[in-house]
Design an enzyme around this catalytic site. Structure first.
Site, PDB file in Angstrom:
ATOM      1  N   ARG A 224     -21.757  -2.298   5.267  1.00 32.95           N
ATOM      2  CA  ARG A 224     -20.932  -3.315   5.939  1.00 32.95           C
ATOM      3  C   ARG A 224     -20.853  -3.019   7.435  1.00 32.95           C
ATOM      4  O   ARG A 224     -20.814  -3.937   8.252  1.00 32.95           O
ATOM      5  CB  ARG A 224     -19.528  -3.338   5.332  1.00 32.95           C
TER       6      ARG A 224
ATOM      7  N   ARG B  46      -9.849   6.980   5.282  1.00 32.54           N
ATOM      8  CA  ARG B  46      -9.284   5.821   4.570  1.00 32.54           C
ATOM      9  C   ARG B  46      -9.262   6.062   3.060  1.00 32.54           C
ATOM     10  O   ARG B  46      -8.310   5.680   2.378  1.00 32.54           O
ATOM     11  CB  ARG B  46     -10.062   4.554   4.915  1.00 32.54           C
TER      12      ARG B  46
ATOM     13  N   ARG C  97       0.809  -1.218   0.000  1.00 32.95           N
ATOM     14  CA  ARG C  97       0.000   0.000   0.000  1.00 32.95           C
ATOM     15  C   ARG C  97       0.837   1.261   0.000  1.00 32.95           C
ATOM     16  O   ARG C  97       0.276   2.358  -0.054  1.00 32.95           O
ATOM     17  CB  ARG C  97      -0.863   0.027   1.270  1.00 32.95           C
TER      18      ARG C  97
END
Ligand code: AMP
Length: 185
Positions: free
Chosen positions: A122, A139, A83
């Protein structure tokens, strides 16, 4: 690779099953450690809950250990790693040492509205601590800043396979399978 909420985890499991290889998810490993309150879990809990990235040294060390395990000998799928540029570099080193190379990097795309909707949904189902609106935004920003630029690196290496992550799970799974087979041919 792909923004949070693109469906990486779900699709990673499907691909891994199809190829008979382990799906190695840094997020899952961190979450298990947080849940079990291990020393690693205690170290990463706050940063995860805030939507930031765990440090490269910790993350790279985790993957180096995991790739050394027996079940990764016949191949593996990495979900949510690398990442950052430092992780790309560390992974290059690990692969060179193992005498392996990446076959493909799948980029799962999804627009921002769609991923926010998915993550909020979610949150209701799984109750993940980092699936609240403020953290979701962080995020997404962190992904755009730190991780999205890495796609160009893998595109330059001829490894990138872009797949539209919009649609139902099986439909997207089939798209990925087709794209990977086409890449192989
Ligand atoms: P994920 O399940 O992939 O969405 O990851 C959940 C969280 O775990 C991220 O928001 C980060 O805090 C942490 N994390 C997972 N993978 C990495 C990584 N490769 N580098 C740094 N932090 C990570």
């Amino acid at each position: 690779m792909g923004p949070p909420g693109a469906g990486k985890g779900t699709q990673a499991k499907g691909i891994a099953e199809r190829y008979g290889i382990p799906a190695i998810s840094t997020g899952d490993i961190f979450r298990t450690n947080v849940k079990n309150e291990t020393p690693l879990g205690l170290k990463v809990k706050e940063i995860m809950n805030a939507g930031g990235y765990v440090g490269d040294d910790i993350t790279n060390g985790l993957i180096a250990n995991r790739l050394a395990e027996e079940d990764a000998r016949g191949g593996f799928l990495l979900d949510g790693y690398p990442r950052t540029p430092a992780q790309v570099e560390a992974l290059d080193g690990m692969l060179a040492e193992l005498g392996e190379k990446l076959d493909a990097v799948v980029s799962l795309t999804a627009d921002t509205d769609e991923v926010v909707t998915r993550l909020l949904k979610r949150a209701e189902i799984e109750g993940r601590a980092d699936d609240n609106e403020e953290t979701i935004r962080t995020r997404l920003d962190v992904y755009a800043k730190e991780t999205a630029p890495l796609l160009a690196t893998y595109a330059d290496r001829g490894l990138l396979v872009e797949v539209d992550g919009l649609g139902d799970i099986d439909e997207v799974g089939q798209r990925i399978a087709d794209a990977l087979e086409a890449k192989k041919a």
